[in-house]
Design a protein around this motif. Structure first.
Motif, PDB file in Angstrom:
ATOM      1  N   CYS A 265      44.915  50.567  37.538  1.00 32.23           N
ATOM      2  CA  CYS A 265      44.668  51.696  36.556  1.00 32.23           C
ATOM      3  C   CYS A 265      42.731  51.677  35.944  1.00 32.23           C
ATOM      4  N   GLY A 266      41.874  51.201  37.320  1.00 30.34           N
ATOM      5  CA  GLY A 266      40.727  51.501  37.036  1.00 30.34           C
ATOM      6  C   GLY A 266      40.317  50.532  36.468  1.00 30.34           C
ATOM      7  N   GLY A 267      38.553  50.666  36.349  1.00 21.44           N
ATOM      8  CA  GLY A 267      38.240  49.459  35.234  1.00 21.44           C
ATOM      9  C   GLY A 267      36.630  49.756  35.137  1.00 21.44           C
ATOM     10  N   GLY A 268      36.214  49.129  34.409  1.00 20.97           N
ATOM     11  CA  GLY A 268      34.367  48.954  33.950  1.00 20.97           C
ATOM     12  C   GLY A 268      33.378  48.538  35.202  1.00 20.97           C
ATOM     13  N   THR A 269      32.150  49.016  34.889  1.00 22.18           N
ATOM     14  CA  THR A 269      31.115  47.905  35.848  1.00 22.18           C
ATOM     15  C   THR A 269      31.303  46.738  36.272  1.00 22.18           C
ATOM     16  N   ILE A 270      31.843  45.389  35.745  1.00 23.52           N
ATOM     17  CA  ILE A 270      31.623  43.807  35.559  1.00 23.52           C
ATOM     18  C   ILE A 270      33.308  43.758  35.967  1.00 23.52           C
ATOM     19  N   SER A 271      33.945  45.095  36.094  1.00 29.22           N
ATOM     20  CA  SER A 271      35.521  44.371  36.259  1.00 29.22           C
ATOM     21  C   SER A 271      36.196  43.625  38.062  1.00 29.22           C
ATOM     22  N   TRP A 272      35.134  44.599  38.810  1.00 23.46           N
ATOM     23  CA  TRP A 272      35.437  43.388  40.352  1.00 23.46           C
ATOM     24  C   TRP A 272      35.395  41.691  39.970  1.00 23.46           C
ATOM     25  N   MET A 273      34.488  41.430  39.187  1.00 17.70           N
ATOM     26  CA  MET A 273      34.354  40.009  38.540  1.00 17.70           C
ATOM     27  C   MET A 273      34.950  39.571  38.477  1.00 17.70           C
ATOM     28  N   THR A 274      36.388  39.996  37.704  1.00 13.98           N
ATOM     29  CA  THR A 274      37.590  39.495  37.708  1.00 13.98           C
ATOM     30  C   THR A 274      38.060  38.328  38.828  1.00 13.98           C
ATOM     31  N   THR A 275      37.625  39.315  39.983  1.00 13.81           N
ATOM     32  CA  THR A 275      38.499  38.661  41.029  1.00 13.81           C
ATOM     33  C   THR A 275      37.903  37.418  41.276  1.00 13.81           C
ATOM     34  N   TRP A 276      36.682  37.619  41.330  1.00 10.88           N
ATOM     35  CA  TRP A 276      36.193  35.732  41.543  1.00 10.88           C
ATOM     36  C   TRP A 276      36.998  34.233  41.287  1.00 10.88           C
ATOM     37  N   ASP A 277      37.148  33.914  41.903  1.00 14.70           N
ATOM     38  CA  ASP A 277      37.372  32.275  41.480  1.00 14.70           C
ATOM     39  C   ASP A 277      36.318  32.003  40.582  1.00 14.70           C
ATOM     40  N   GLY A 278      37.652  30.944  39.613  1.00 15.94           N
ATOM     41  CA  GLY A 278      36.725  30.432  38.417  1.00 15.94           C
ATOM     42  C   GLY A 278      37.285  31.281  37.241  1.00 15.94           C
ATOM     43  N   ASN A 279      38.405  32.485  37.854  1.00 14.82           N
ATOM     44  CA  ASN A 279      38.871  32.775  36.319  1.00 14.82           C
ATOM     45  C   ASN A 279      40.292  32.741  36.488  1.00 14.82           C
ATOM     46  N   ARG A 280      40.908  32.202  35.530  1.00 17.95           N
ATOM     47  CA  ARG A 280      43.073  32.850  35.502  1.00 17.95           C
ATOM     48  C   ARG A 280      43.046  34.189  35.020  1.00 17.95           C
ATOM     49  N   ARG A 281      44.112  34.033  35.508  1.00 20.63           N
ATOM     50  CA  ARG A 281      44.667  35.970  35.212  1.00 20.63           C
ATOM     51  C   ARG A 281      46.217  35.994  35.186  1.00 20.63           C
ATOM     52  N   ILE A 282      46.163  36.735  33.918  1.00 16.01           N
ATOM     53  CA  ILE A 282      47.442  37.255  33.602  1.00 16.01           C
ATOM     54  C   ILE A 282      47.761  38.531  33.500  1.00 16.01           C
ATOM     55  N   ALA A 283      48.780  38.960  33.245  1.00 17.25           N
ATOM     56  CA  ALA A 283      49.594  39.957  32.954  1.00 17.25           C
ATOM     57  C   ALA A 283      48.820  40.694  31.734  1.00 17.25           C
ATOM     58  N   ALA A 284      48.707  42.106  31.759  1.00 16.30           N
ATOM     59  CA  ALA A 284      48.277  42.440  30.443  1.00 16.30           C
ATOM     60  C   ALA A 284      49.906  43.531  30.491  1.00 16.30           C
ATOM     61  N   GLY A 285      50.543  43.704  29.468  1.00 14.64           N
ATOM     62  CA  GLY A 285      52.001  44.706  30.386  1.00 14.64           C
ATOM     63  C   GLY A 285      52.716  44.701  31.742  1.00 14.64           C
TER      64      GLY A 285
END
Length: 704
Positions: free
Chosen positions: A367-387
């Motif tokens: 999908c591509g992302g913004g300038t801080i989107s790679w930070m979502t791959t770090w530990d400490g984040n929970r990740r859920i599907a959007a669609g």
């Protein structure tokens, strides 16, 4: 603020609210002139000549409609009436202008006093004791007009403050008329009901109607629950004679105490939508309703047995609370879907498909992302599907679900993803917000949400990058000096470097962290562990002896994959880690950033982001309600981490700026969001640590 400034503001307020000012002065002057500042007006011989009420209209004293607003029944009433006049009428006049406010005030007063008199004329012949008593009563005061002006001013509020204020006014008026039951209480109820109906009907105040949201259901239930608690206390302490019956304070202290204590225990749970609190409220409601159903048929028997002289002694005590409990039970049943939150925190996860880090990375690359989107791959984040193809990363702190950056979705899908995030967060009993959202996400935020700028993303375009001209002087100086002193630049994958390089990186970072007296910050700020990511690039400055002078890490920024081939592509890089060795090469950061940008430009990438410093906003940005919260947090952390100084440093690279936003539901969430953001950045630091470290830094005069 000087005395001249204060005087100028006072004059400006008076000019903007002449009717409010004149009415307030008239009330005070007339009260002083007639002696009603120290004695009740109802004891004056002229009272019935200026007061409204059914007797006055029956006897033809219609002029009292015009005279009654300028008198006050009792000196103590001024203490509560003047705030209503200044707040209600003044607010309306500031919002709508003097002429419209005068019209609202006059209409509300006339409708209130005439409407109440008409109701009493219709029902008093039935012999209803309450109606008979009020049909012989008089009243004075401007409260009906002031309440009407207040209701119309409330109608101009944004959601959800409009609903909250209407509930507060409605609950207060309802309790007053049903329990205290004086003539002015009935007049208030008539004028308020008319104002609510008309303000909802006029096109200028009309808002789209629809089924209440989960949050609104919880808010309405909480308001009714608090009202019932107040009623229970009234039953115990205050004698009244209202339309539901008379009551001398004869309630059982134990019964009232149990109800009030249970209400206090479950009120916050009702606000957050806990299932257990919902069940408890239903049980308590059914118990009170059942008590009324059992007791009311027994009243005639109690009279015959001589226990009571008349059923009227306790019918109000039994019937009145049961009416409110019945209303609450019906509401809770209708809104049962809003109360599904589990009590255990470990079970309060967002009701959406959970993603692994690998699944999120795959969706981010597609999908591509913004300038801080790679930070979502770090530990400490929970990740859920959007669609089916998107993703969202969030952290949960202090009852707040903080989405990090934009939702990772295809272009145009931000609105749907944000709406779904709001739904599942509220269903889990969490306050939803989005931190560091782009302008596109801010535009797509759910209806009624607010947006405020919290940072500026500093972006350097790499196409045709050349360090020429006066603006690039400091950068050229740093690069020339590095060449003279034998400091070289290398772009590496840190995980592939020999152990001695990694050891130096860790030593430099630990030295920097130790100087702060606090652990390294997280959330949008990476550490050496994140720099070890094989996808991250790391720029290092090394001298001829192999000594490391500084390090920067760069996170990939993915663009949308090619729709035909599916090939993923990196379009830019975001600066994350910045560390320098004490006593090393002076302008190492200028050198590293410039050399990295030059290297990435040669590789054909489009831009580098120097990232936005957390809790820093542009000076010329329009001030918003969140500013004070962010300023307090920023002021607390600034002596330790120097975000503002870092932001100023980045201006050496002549970047363009793109605003990053905090998206939130309304201002009522801001205190909790402020706490949650602090916990997200410093999850291991206590408030005592923050205060102690900030105080020691300030006292020592340490630079940021």
């Amino acid at each position: 603020m000087t005395e001249d400034d204060t005087g100028s503001r006072t004059v400006a307020v008076i000019r903007r609210t002449p009717f409010t000012t004149a009415l307030t002065l008239a009330l005070l002057v007339i009260a002083a002139a007639t002696g009603t500042l120290t004695a009740p007006a109802s004891q004056q011989p002229w009272f019935e000549r200026v007061a409204t009420g059914l007797p006055a209209f029956v006897e033809g004293r219609w002029w009292t409609v015009a005279t009654s607003p300028f008198f006050v029944d009792h000196p103590l009433v001024l203490l509560t009436l003047l705030p209503l006049v200044v707040g209600g009428i003044g607010w309306a006049e500031w919002r709508f202008g003097s002429l419209r406010t005068i019209g609202l005030f006059a209409a509300g007063h006339v409708v209130g006093v005439l409407g109440a008199a008409g109701i009493l004329a219709l029902v008093s012949p039935s012999g209803w004791p309450w109606a008979v008593r009020l049909s012989q009563s008089y009243d004075v005061g401007p409260s009906c007009g002031a309440l009407t002006a207040l209701v119309f001013a409330i109608a101009a509020l944004p959601s959800p403050w409009r609903l909250r204020a209407r509930i507060a006014v409605g609950v207060w008026t309802g309790i007053s008329v049903l329990y205290l039951g004086q003539l002015h209480d009935l007049e208030h109820a008539v004028s308020m009901a008319a104002a609510l109906a008309v303000s909802g009907w006029l096109p200028a105040f009309r808002r789209p109607a629809g089924r209440p949201s989960q949050r609104e259901w919880r808010l309405i239930a909480l308001s009714l629950l608090i009202a019932i608690g107040a009623i229970q206390v009234l039953d115990l302490m205050v004698p009244y004679d209202g339309p539901l019956g008379a009551n001398d304070p004869v309630s059982s202290f134990t019964d009232v105490a149990i109800d009030v204590v249970v209400i206090a225990l479950i009120a916050n749970g009702i606000r957050q939508g806990y299932r257990l609190a919902w069940i408890t409220a239903l049980v308590l409601g059914f118990f009170n309703i059942a008590t009324a159903v059992v007791v009311l048929p027994l009243l005639p028997l109690l009279v015959e047995a001589g226990v009571l002289d008349s059923p009227a002694e306790v019918v109000g005590l039994v019937l009145a609370p049961a009416v409110f409990w019945l209303g609450l039970v019906v509401l809770l049943v209708l809104a049962r879907g809003a109360f599904q939150v589990r009590l255990r925190k470990s079970h309060r996860r967002l009701d959406a498909e959970a993603l692994t880090r690998e699944q999120l990375v795959e969706r981010l690359k597609r999908c591509g992302g913004g300038t801080i989107s790679w930070m979502t791959t770090w530990d400490g984040n929970r990740r859920i599907a959007a669609g089916e193809t998107g993703a969202i990363a969030y952290q949960s702190h202090s009852g707040v679900a903080i989405m990090l950056g934009d939702p990772i979705v295809s272009a145009g899908g931000e609105g749907g993803a944000l709406a779904e995030f709001e739904r599942v967060a509220q269903h889990a009993g969490l306050v939803p917000c989005v931190f560091s959202a782009s302008a596109a996400a801010a535009e797509a935020r759910p209806a009624g949400w607010r947006s405020v700028i919290v940072a500026e993303d500093t972006i350097v375009d790499l196409s045709g990058l050349e360090f020429k001209g006066k603006a690039w002087g400091p950068v050229r100086t740093a690069m020339n000096r590095a060449s003279r002193e034998g400091v070289e630049f290398r772009m590496v994958r840190l995980a592939e470097e020999p152990w001695n390089v990694l050891a130096q990186v860790r030593a430099i970072s630990e030295q920097w962290t130790g100087d702060k007296g606090l652990p390294e910050m997280r959330f949008t700020l990476g550490t050496v562990d994140e720099a070890l990511d094989p996808e991250a690039l790391v720029g290092i400055a090394v001298d001829g002896q192999g000594d490391l002078h500084g390090v920067t890490s760069w996170l990939p920024v993915y663009g949308a994959a090619d729709p035909e081939s599916g090939e993923t592509r990196i379009v830019g890089w975001t600066l994350d880690l910045m560390r320098r060795r004490d006593g090393g090469f002076g302008p190492v950061m200028e050198f590293l950033i410039a050399a990295s940008a030059q290297h990435l430009s040669e590789q054909g990438y489009e831009f580098v982001s120097l990232s936005g410093a957390p809790l820093v906003r542009p000076e010329d940005a329009e001030a918003g309600p969140v500013d004070q919260v962010l300023e307090q947090i920023g002021a607390l952390i600034e002596p330790l981490y120097g975000f503002k100084s870092l932001h100023r440093f980045k201006q050496k690279f002549n970047p363009r700026h793109e605003s990053l936003h905090l998206l939130y539901r309304d201002e009522g969430d801001l205190p909790r969001i402020g706490i949650a953001l602090t916990r997200a950045y410093l999850p291991d630091a206590s408030l005592r640590d923050l205060v102690a470290s900030a105080a020691s830094t300030a006292s020592a005069g340490a630079p940021a």
